[in-house]
Design an enzyme around this catalytic site. Structure first.
Site, PDB file in Angstrom:
ATOM      1  N   ASN A  63      -1.133   3.913   0.990  1.00  0.00           N
ATOM      2  CA  ASN A  63      -2.107   4.645   1.792  1.00  0.00           C
ATOM      3  C   ASN A  63      -1.609   4.624   3.246  1.00  0.00           C
ATOM      4  OD1 ASN A  63      -4.315   4.996   3.587  1.00  0.00           O
ATOM      5  ND2 ASN A  63      -5.761   4.607   1.927  1.00  0.00           N
ATOM      6  N   THR A 108       0.828  -1.212   0.000  1.00  0.00           N
ATOM      7  CA  THR A 108       0.000   0.000   0.000  1.00  0.00           C
ATOM      8  C   THR A 108       0.851   1.246   0.000  1.00  0.00           C
ATOM      9  OG1 THR A 108      -1.886   1.071   1.056  1.00  0.00           O
ATOM     10  CG2 THR A 108      -0.216   0.180   2.531  1.00  0.00           C
ATOM     11  N   GLY A 131      -2.849   5.710   6.019  1.00  0.00           N
ATOM     12  CA  GLY A 131      -3.828   5.298   7.020  1.00  0.00           C
ATOM     13  C   GLY A 131      -3.910   3.781   7.114  1.00  0.00           C
ATOM     14  N   LYS A 132      -4.011   3.154   5.931  1.00  0.00           N
ATOM     15  CA  LYS A 132      -4.037   1.680   5.877  1.00  0.00           C
ATOM     16  C   LYS A 132      -2.773   1.101   6.488  1.00  0.00           C
ATOM     17  CE  LYS A 132      -6.149   0.056   1.585  1.00  0.00           C
ATOM     18  NZ  LYS A 132      -5.916  -0.611   0.319  1.00  0.00           N
ATOM     19  N   ASP A 172      -7.661  -4.792  -1.143  1.00  0.00           N
ATOM     20  CA  ASP A 172      -8.497  -3.867  -1.878  1.00  0.00           C
ATOM     21  C   ASP A 172      -9.734  -3.681  -1.015  1.00  0.00           C
ATOM     22  OD1 ASP A 172      -9.113  -2.122  -3.930  1.00  0.00           O
ATOM     23  OD2 ASP A 172     -10.357  -3.588  -4.949  1.00  0.00           O
ATOM     24  N   GLY A 210     -10.046   8.492   4.283  1.00  0.00           N
ATOM     25  CA  GLY A 210     -11.133   8.174   3.348  1.00  0.00           C
ATOM     26  C   GLY A 210     -12.500   8.596   3.861  1.00  0.00           C
ATOM     27  N   TYR A 211     -13.417   7.657   3.877  1.00  0.00           N
ATOM     28  CA  TYR A 211     -14.812   7.941   4.232  1.00  0.00           C
ATOM     29  C   TYR A 211     -15.064   7.853   5.742  1.00  0.00           C
ATOM     30  CZ  TYR A 211     -15.417   7.158  -0.792  1.00  0.00           C
ATOM     31  OH  TYR A 211     -15.312   7.228  -2.161  1.00  0.00           O
TER      32      TYR A 211
HETATM   33  P1  ITT Z   1      -3.503   1.246  -1.840  1.00  0.00           P
HETATM   34  O1  ITT Z   1      -4.142   0.723  -3.121  1.00  0.00           O
HETATM   35  O2  ITT Z   1      -2.167   1.886  -2.066  1.00  0.00           O
HETATM   36  O3  ITT Z   1      -3.531   0.247  -0.738  1.00  0.00           O
HETATM   37  P2  ITT Z   1      -5.818   2.939  -1.791  1.00  0.00           P
HETATM   38  O4  ITT Z   1      -6.239   4.119  -0.958  1.00  0.00           O
HETATM   39  O5  ITT Z   1      -5.772   3.123  -3.288  1.00  0.00           O
HETATM   40  O6  ITT Z   1      -4.405   2.456  -1.267  1.00  0.00           O
HETATM   41  P3  ITT Z   1      -7.878   1.006  -2.192  1.00  0.00           P
HETATM   42  O7  ITT Z   1      -7.570   0.864  -3.648  1.00  0.00           O
HETATM   43  O8  ITT Z   1      -8.158  -0.221  -1.402  1.00  0.00           O
HETATM   44  O9  ITT Z   1      -6.706   1.734  -1.410  1.00  0.00           O
HETATM   45  O10 ITT Z   1      -9.039   2.071  -2.121  1.00  0.00           O
HETATM   46  C1  ITT Z   1      -9.869   2.017  -1.107  1.00  0.00           C
HETATM   47  C2  ITT Z   1     -10.551   3.353  -0.923  1.00  0.00           C
HETATM   48  O11 ITT Z   1     -11.734   3.043  -0.180  1.00  0.00           O
HETATM   49  C3  ITT Z   1      -9.715   4.273  -0.037  1.00  0.00           C
HETATM   50  O12 ITT Z   1      -8.947   5.189  -0.785  1.00  0.00           O
HETATM   51  C4  ITT Z   1     -10.793   4.960   0.791  1.00  0.00           C
HETATM   52  O13 ITT Z   1     -11.352   6.018   0.071  1.00  0.00           O
HETATM   53  C5  ITT Z   1     -11.854   3.872   0.948  1.00  0.00           C
HETATM   54  N1  ITT Z   1     -11.594   3.073   2.175  1.00  0.00           N
HETATM   55  C6  ITT Z   1     -11.133   1.800   2.259  1.00  0.00           C
HETATM   56  N2  ITT Z   1     -10.964   1.426   3.545  1.00  0.00           N
HETATM   57  C7  ITT Z   1     -11.325   2.496   4.273  1.00  0.00           C
HETATM   58  C8  ITT Z   1     -11.344   2.757   5.651  1.00  0.00           C
HETATM   59  O14 ITT Z   1     -10.920   1.865   6.544  1.00  0.00           O
HETATM   60  N3  ITT Z   1     -11.767   3.952   6.050  1.00  0.00           N
HETATM   61  C9  ITT Z   1     -12.167   4.886   5.172  1.00  0.00           C
HETATM   62  N4  ITT Z   1     -12.153   4.748   3.855  1.00  0.00           N
HETATM   63  C10 ITT Z   1     -11.730   3.546   3.394  1.00  0.00           C
END
Ligand code: ITT
Length: 199
Positions: A10, A8, A12-13, A70, A151-152
């Site tokens: 992200n 990732t 936060g993740k 994902d 995110g949300y």
């Molecule tokens: P990576 O692919 O680099 O891991 P990403 O942000 O692109 O990061 P995703 O493709 O899984 O990750 O997109 C998921 C989106 O869904 C993320 O950008 C958020 O907008 C939302 N999301 C997923 N999990 C969330 C969470 O725990 N809290 C809030 N929003 C979340």
């Protein structure tokens, strides 16, 4: 110490995974440690396929065990949208613009029930790779609350704890979130597996 790659960018993740993995004595690496790696486009139509695509592509380059997830938000009144398009729901693709569009699309809907979904692909090697799915149910509030998470999260209200996910600390979110549920399923599965495969 063994290394594991969290696929990732992200933050936060990543922070959630660092906390989830902290009892398991792994050297946790992320895509920030490998800036030369290509961007893996999430082009598939399901969380499962996208997670596996990301994990497999990065395993084939790094040969490290990979955890890729994902994830996204599925809103009942929007027929499951934004779903796999959660990251790029709005044309701008920022958290702020995505959330504005979500509120806009829900403002006249009586029912705002929704769920977060996370699918983890754990790619140990070409022959051993597994998928784990976690879901967290709640509803969307039209006024954001809290400043944690990403995110949300400020709009996702958990009816059991009576807070949005953005009002939770990372530790609290890891007790109830879709990502943590998928992660614990993975731990549970690996406990019944060959000792060398356990985290
Ligand atoms: P990576 O692919 O680099 O891991 P990403 O942000 O692109 O990061 P995703 O493709 O899984 O990750 O997109 C998921 C989106 O869904 C993320 O950008 C958020 O907008 C939302 N999301 C997923 N999990 C969330 C969470 O725990 N809290 C809030 N929003 C979340």
């Amino acid at each position: 110490m063994k290394s594991i790659l969290i696929a990732t960018k992200n933050k936060g993740k990543l922070h959630e995974y660092e906390l989830l993995l902290s009892p398991y004595h792994y050297l946790v690496k992320s895509l920030f440690d490998f800036p030369e790696l290509p961007e893996i486009e999430e082009t598939e139509d399901s969380f499962e396929k996208n997670a596996l695509l990301k994990a497999k592509s990065l395993y084939q380059i790094t040969h490290l065990p990979v955890i890729a997830d994902d994830s996204g938000l599925m809103v009942d009144a929007l027929n499951g949208e934004p779903g796999v398009h959660s990251k790029r729901y709005s044309p701008e693709g920022t958290d702020e613009a995505n959330n504005q569009l979500l509120v806009q699309n829900l403002k006249d809907k009586p029912n705002t029930t929704a769920k977060f979904v996370a699918v983890i692909a754990y790619y140990i090697n070409e022959d051993e790779h597994y998928l784990f799915r976690g879901e967290a149910k709640g509803f969307i509030v039209l006024t954001p609350k809290g400043s944690n998470g990403f995110g949300y999260d400020p709009y996702f209200f958990d009816p059991v704890i009576q807070k949005t996910f953005a009002e939770l600390t990372h530790e609290e979110k890891n007790l109830v979130s879709h990502r943590a549920k998928a992660f614990h399923q993975m731990i549970h599965f690996l406990e019944g597996y060959d000792e060398t495969r356990r985290l």
